[in-house]
Design an enzyme around this catalytic site. Structure first.
Site, short mmCIF file in Angstrom:
data_model
loop_
_atom_site.label_atom_id
_atom_site.label_comp_id
_atom_site.label_asym_id
_atom_site.label_seq_id
_atom_site.Cartn_x
_atom_site.Cartn_y
_atom_site.Cartn_z
N TYR A 120 0.84 -1.20 0.00
CA TYR A 120 0.00 0.00 0.00
C TYR A 120 0.88 1.25 0.00
O TYR A 120 0.60 2.21 -0.70
CB TYR A 120 -0.92 0.01 1.23
CG TYR A 120 -1.92 1.14 1.16
CD1 TYR A 120 -3.15 0.95 0.54
CD2 TYR A 120 -1.62 2.41 1.68
CE1 TYR A 120 -4.06 1.99 0.43
CE2 TYR A 120 -2.53 3.45 1.57
CZ TYR A 120 -3.76 3.23 0.95
OH TYR A 120 -4.65 4.27 0.83
N LYS A 179 -0.29 7.74 -23.31
CA LYS A 179 0.20 8.22 -24.61
C LYS A 179 1.69 7.84 -24.75
O LYS A 179 1.99 6.66 -24.81
CB LYS A 179 -0.02 9.73 -24.74
CG LYS A 179 -1.37 10.22 -24.19
CD LYS A 179 -2.56 9.78 -25.02
CE LYS A 179 -3.89 10.09 -24.33
NZ LYS A 179 -4.14 11.47 -23.96
N PHE A 210 -18.84 15.23 -26.23
CA PHE A 210 -18.46 14.39 -27.37
C PHE A 210 -18.40 12.91 -27.00
O PHE A 210 -18.59 12.05 -27.85
CB PHE A 210 -17.12 14.84 -27.96
CG PHE A 210 -15.98 14.84 -26.98
CD1 PHE A 210 -15.77 15.91 -26.14
CD2 PHE A 210 -15.13 13.75 -26.89
CE1 PHE A 210 -14.73 15.90 -25.22
CE2 PHE A 210 -14.09 13.73 -25.98
CZ PHE A 210 -13.89 14.81 -25.13
C1 LIG Z 1 -5.06 12.30 -23.27
C2 LIG Z 1 -4.63 13.65 -22.96
C3 LIG Z 1 -4.90 14.24 -21.72
C4 LIG Z 1 -5.76 13.58 -20.65
O1 LIG Z 1 -5.24 12.40 -20.19
P1 LIG Z 1 -6.15 11.14 -19.74
O2 LIG Z 1 -5.15 10.11 -19.37
O3 LIG Z 1 -6.99 10.76 -20.90
O4 LIG Z 1 -6.96 11.57 -18.58
C5 LIG Z 1 -4.41 15.51 -21.50
N1 LIG Z 1 -3.71 16.16 -22.44
C6 LIG Z 1 -3.44 15.64 -23.64
C7 LIG Z 1 -2.64 16.40 -24.64
C8 LIG Z 1 -3.89 14.36 -23.94
O5 LIG Z 1 -3.63 13.85 -25.15
#
Ligand SMILES: *Cc1c(COP(=O)(O)O)cnc(C)c1O
Length: 479
Positions: A91, A277, A468
């Site tokens: 934890y 990402k 959206f």
């Molecule tokens: C996806 C994204 C976010 C938000 O992140 P999440 O993990 O989807 O909450 C913020 N800024 C950019 C540029 C993104 O592409």
């Protein structure tokens, strides 16, 4: 010397070109595959109706090639999967947290790391600890969740991106750059008292994945220093940004992506990250801060919304996979293949005369829906319509980035009317092959050359927030 008539010069030239050609390929091979389902047009028609013509509401099983988003859709490597087995699910004080903290410090250069369940968790905390009612947050074009949290904390967002970024045909190597005069006038008008920070995104998702140059970032930093305002980075796609700097900015071609990333982030005071990402994982995120006092506040708040400050909504194995994903994401070979695949798709479409946002961005190709349907008014949702048509044609799933995504003004309740009415074909990292890109391009071409154009859609359900994601539509009757 007399010409040698026995030689076919045409063939020689072609052979010579073939000899000079040097293709590159992905720096990995495939170890495990996931079958995908092929559907008929009738099945897709039914799925689309059930989904209210919103690609977010289509079941993944009904999708052939899923280009909805590159968020959390990356393929992990065997090294990342091996790391998952080394999850320390304590934890408090998991060793994977300390590894992630060290990895972020090494590649992004930030001092404090506060993990969150994903990017918006970090945006929420950053906005809450810095922003009060009546503040303004200048930024290089809005991002949906980022702006939501800024406004939710009481601020007004002011767009300071170069105005040409709103023109899909304008060519510029760093179309994510800030309009410095505009930033300076905003800094002068509101000052430190009302500007908690300048919100920089790199690359700029909503402008089509367009990068910010090192030069521009340096000037933003200097301006902000002069006015005593911090700079926060949406670092979600900062590695892709670093790759573009290496490829396009004078003086950087000999530096590695990883060196450029560090130099770029050093010009900022902290950052929010969606691990879904660049960092090559399916879930996770973080907030990083250099300021000790601010980090203390963030650690305090993360406990309320995400989890203890050494896991923040992530399991130990998730943190390990992200630390390893970051290491892999900053490799030059990875980035060349990643951005190269996006460029491959974009160049194919351009060759066929299909209107896309130029230059081609880092993570996606954006179709200019206004030029697919020149007679369709924006109130009939051209981009939403195009995304639906593309799915119907081939089962390729894309996403609207236009008037639906832009939402309504929080004060007046009026629809924002963005200049850009786009459909995004987003490429997941390390998932699809060149053949998938070919199939996608051919489907786009077939929709572009359709003789019977649709009339558009009407919205029949509109959710209150980030509409959206869940809005529903109905096709307007073709006359
Ligand atoms: C996806 C994204 C976010 C938000 O992140 P999440 O993990 O989807 O909450 C913020 N800024 C950019 C540029 C993104 O592409």
């Amino acid at each position: 010397m007399a010409p040698n008539n026995d030689v076919d010069h045409d063939k020689l030239t072609t052979a010579g070109q073939q000899h000079k050609r040097r293709s590159w390929a992905e720096p990995y091979k495939i170890k495990m595959v996931e079958p995908i389902r092929m559907t008929t047009r009738e099945q897709r028609q039914r799925a689309l109706e059930e989904a209210g013509y919103n690609t977010f509401l289509i079941r993944s099983e009904d999708v052939y090639i899923d280009l909805l988003t590159d968020s959390g859709t990356s393929a992990m490597s065997d090294w990342q999967w091996a790391g998952m087995m080394l999850g320390d699910e304590a934890y408090a004080g998991s060793k994977n947290y300390y590894n992630l903290e060290a990895t972020v410090a090494k590649h992004y250069g930030y001092k404090h790391l506060i993990p969150t369940h994903q990017g918006r968790g970090a945006e929420h905390i950053l906005s809450q600890i810095t922003t009060k009612g009546g503040d303004v947050v200048p930024g290089n074009m809005y991002f949906t969740t980022t702006r939501y949290h800024q406004e939710h904390a009481g601020a007004k967002f002011i767009d300071i991106i170069m105005p040409e970024a709103h023109d899909p045909t304008f060519i510029h190597p760093f179309k994510g750059n800030v309009d410095l005069d505009k930033l300076e006038s905003v800094l002068k008008e509101y000052g430190t008292a009302r500007i908690p920070y300048v919100s920089m995104a790199a690359t700029v998702n909503m402008a089509g994945g367009q990068p910010v140059s090192m030069e521009n970032m340096r000037q933003v930093r200097e301006l902000c220093n002069r006015h005593g305002v911090p700079v926060m980075l949406d670092a979600t796609r900062a590695v892709e940004n670093a790759y573009f700097i290496q490829q396009r900015e004078p003086g950087y071609s000999d530096k590695s992506v990883s060196e450029i990333l560090l130099e770029f982030c050093r010009l900022t005071d902290g950052g929010t990250m969606s691990g879904k990402k660049d960092p090559l994982v399916n879930i996770g995120g973080w907030l990083s801060l250099n300021d000790d006092a601010l980090a203390e506040k963030a650690r305090n708040m993360v406990v309320v919304y995400e989890g203890l400050h050494t896991y923040g909504g992530m399991s130990g194995r998730d943190m390990e996979a992200m630390a390893r994903g970051i290491e892999e994401s900053v490799q030059d070979d990875h980035m060349r293949a990643r951005v190269g695949q996006v460029e491959y798709l974009g160049e194919l479409l351009m060759e066929w005369g299909i209107p896309i946002v130029q230059p081609i961005g880092g993570h996606a190709v954006y179709l200019d829906a206004r030029r697919f349907y020149p007679d369709m008014p924006q109130e009939c949702f051209p981009a939403q319509t195009l995304a639906a048509e593309l799915y119907l044609d081939s089962g390729v799933r894309s996403m609207e980035r236009g008037i639906v995504s832009a939402g309504r003004d929080v004060v007046t309740g009026e629809n924002h009317q963005p200049k850009l009415e786009l459909v995004r074909l987003t490429i997941p990292r390390r998932v699809y092959t060149q053949a998938h890109m070919d199939v996608t391009a051919e489907s786009v071409l077939s929709v572009f050359t359709q003789s019977q154009k649709p009339k558009g859609l009407e919205m029949v359900y509109e959710p209150e927030y980030l509409r959206f994601f869940q809005a529903r539509f109905r096709p307007l009757e073709t006359a």
